[in-house]
Design an enzyme around this catalytic site. Structure first.
Site, PDB file in Angstrom:
ATOM      1  N   GLU A 242       0.877  -1.173   0.000  1.00 34.14           N
ATOM      2  CA  GLU A 242       0.000   0.000   0.000  1.00 34.14           C
ATOM      3  C   GLU A 242       0.908   1.214   0.000  1.00 34.14           C
ATOM      4  OE1 GLU A 242      -2.495   2.721   2.936  1.00 34.14           O
ATOM      5  OE2 GLU A 242      -2.739   0.580   3.353  1.00 34.14           O
ATOM      6  N   CYS A 279      -3.495   7.589   5.249  1.00 33.66           N
ATOM      7  CA  CYS A 279      -3.389   7.201   3.844  1.00 33.66           C
ATOM      8  C   CYS A 279      -4.679   7.496   3.085  1.00 33.66           C
ATOM      9  CB  CYS A 279      -3.037   5.726   3.728  1.00 33.66           C
ATOM     10  SG  CYS A 279      -4.129   4.634   4.654  1.00 33.66           S
TER      11      CYS A 279
END
Length: 503
Positions: A242, A279
């Site tokens: 990620e 994020c």
């Protein structure tokens, strides 16, 4: 050495943690490979996960205190995050108990099957082998040593070696001790779990032949470097990274007409949450030209509380990033990046704006993710203008849409289709920060959000990353694994396809 620092003062916290040598990486990886077959059976797996959950809860006070000293995230946020970490272990224990994740399918032999006779075929998912987990900086529990990658890999029956993040080494040491002790006390053999430290250790780990998969949360540069190492091995392995995400949020004229102040409050609260270090931060806000929200946005930002950034490197990158945005041609400053009077790694929030046409023209520098309390407003003149700018945005974890579903029905469908094509989660009339840990969650997306858009790093489906299918063909029942035997001694859910009625 990995040395933690208090973000409020910039002063060292605790003793430095030595880096792990190449020889130790080899020893730990070899031990993980040796113990992998012993972890493959389901027996005891759920109990071990619940033991880790209980141990994390028992050590809560000490874990939160150490993490706060190294991250300055505050007891409220850290207690909540530790609860999430604990719950993830409990959820994966329940997933193991259920057994559906094994995806068992049995095709009984059928001599009359078309286009050819069918043998006895029995498929199930098995552990992929030792997993390397790379901890994140911004979630010292939920995406770190005690995070979802560790929980899901252990739930899959895989040994785990975590490469600790250098931003919170003491938290990593303590978390590692708590987890290792809980696993050991509940029968996990030596080699089931370990924590390593240092940049070179991370490189050595992903290249070790015993490691069969890796999971990473962090920067595009760091993740891409490790991904390339994983793929350049003589035996390439899956790398679930990620990386970076801008998480565009679109606000239409219809939505703005009905609830402008609500949108202002929600956006500012979301992009400044955790000092902009999530994020899922909405880094791009698409607003119609003439929105008239500059003053309201500036006032909302001025009234928001922003804490220090997590470390010196993040601090330096933020300062450089906002300076670059401010100097970009055609970019308007809505909230200037003023110098902060506080010490340590504290910064002031900022906000910028640019026309959609200029955004498309300057997409390179304007699409650089800036980790911290800043965002960019993209102002569009028409639907075509909006869609062209959206098409310039790379893959993201999320895309959010605020619109009037009745008055703007055609536009809404177009936006939802665009959002689904470019992101892993589509948010309607809300905000992307906050990722529910559930069976339905997908925390992933097309590059550069992740290196593997088919998979999630949050929710029970995360276990699938660390499993691979094996089919047994015409193997006698007595020689099959318990999961595949006719009597189903483990009582697992499975799909059985019987021969056709004409057999």
């Amino acid at each position: 050495m990995d040395q933690g620092y208090d973000p409020r003062t910039g002063q060292p916290v605790g003793e430095p943690v030595p880096h792990t040598s190449s020889a130790e990486i080899d020893r730990l990886s070899t031990a993980a490979a040796a113990v992998a077959p012993a972890l493959a059976p389901l027996a005891g797996r759920a109990d071990r996960l619940r033991a880790v959950a209980g141990a994390l809860e028992a050590a809560r006070e000490q874990l939160v205190a150490v993490a706060d000293a190294e991250t300055a995230l505050g007891p409220a946020r850290l207690n909540s995050e530790l609860t999430r970490a604990r719950v993830q272990f409990e959820m994966f224990a329940a997933e193991v108990d259920d057994g559906s994740f094994l995806d068992i399918v049995i095709d009984r032999p059928d001599p009359n099957a078309q286009p050819a006779p069918r043998p006895d075929l029995r498929r199930m998912m098995v552990p992929i082998g030792p997993v390397a987990v790379y901890a994140a900086s911004n979630f010292p529990f939920a995406f770190s040593v005690a995070g979802g990658d560790t929980a899901s890999a252990l739930a899959a029956g895989c040994p785990v070696i975590v490469k600790a993040h250098p931003g919170h080494p003491q938290t990593s040491v303590l978390s590692g001790r708590v987890i290792a002790a809980a696993l050991r006390e509940h029968g996990a053999p030596e080699g089931t779990f370990a924590v390593v430290y240092g940049f070179e250790a991370g490189r050595d780990l992903v290249q070790h032949p015993a490691i069969r998969a890796a999971a990473f949360t962090g920067s595009v540069a760091g993740g891409r470097a490790l991904f390339d190492l994983a793929q350049s091995r003589p035996d390439p392995i899956p790398f679930y990274g990620e990386l970076g995400s801008l998480n565009p949020t679109v606000v239409t004229r219809g939505a703005l007409a009905g609830r402008a102040q609500e949108i202002v409050t929600g956006f500012v609260g979301s992009y400044l949450l955790g000092s902009g270090q999530f994020c899922t931060k909405p880094g791009l806000l698409f607003l119609p030209e003439g929105h008239g929200l500059d003053v309201a946005l500036a006032e909302a930002v001025a009234g928001a509380a922003v804490g220090p950034l997590l470390g010196e490197r993040i601090h330096q990158a933020y300062v450089h990033g906002v300076a670059t945005l401010a100097d970009e041609p055609d970019v308007r400053t809505v909230v200037p990046p003023t110098a902060s009077a506080a010490g340590g790694y504290t910064v002031a929030p900022s906000l910028f704006a640019v026309s959609a046409a200029a955004f498309v023209k300057r997409r390179g520098p304007l699409l650089e993710e800036c980790f911290g309390p800043t965002a960019l407003i993209v102002e569009y003149a028409s639907t075509d203008d909006l869609l062209a700018a959206l098409d310039a945005v790379p893959g993201s974890l999320t895309t959010t849409v605020h619109a009037d579903p009745e008055a703007e029905a055609d536009l809404v469908r177009t936006l939802l289709d665009r959002a689904a094509a470019r992101s892993g989660r589509v948010v309607w009339s809300g905000w992307p920060t906050g990722v529910a840990v559930t069976a339905a969650q997908h925390h992933g997306g097309p590059w550069p959000a992740t290196t593997a858009p088919l998979h999630t790093s949050v929710g029970t489906a995360a276990i699938r990353r660390f499993l691979r299918p094996v089919v047994y063909q015409s193997v006698p029942d007595a020689l099959l694994p318990d999961e595949l035997r006719d009597a189903n001694p483990l009582g697992l859910p499975r799909r059985v396809n019987e021969p056709s009625p004409n057999s």
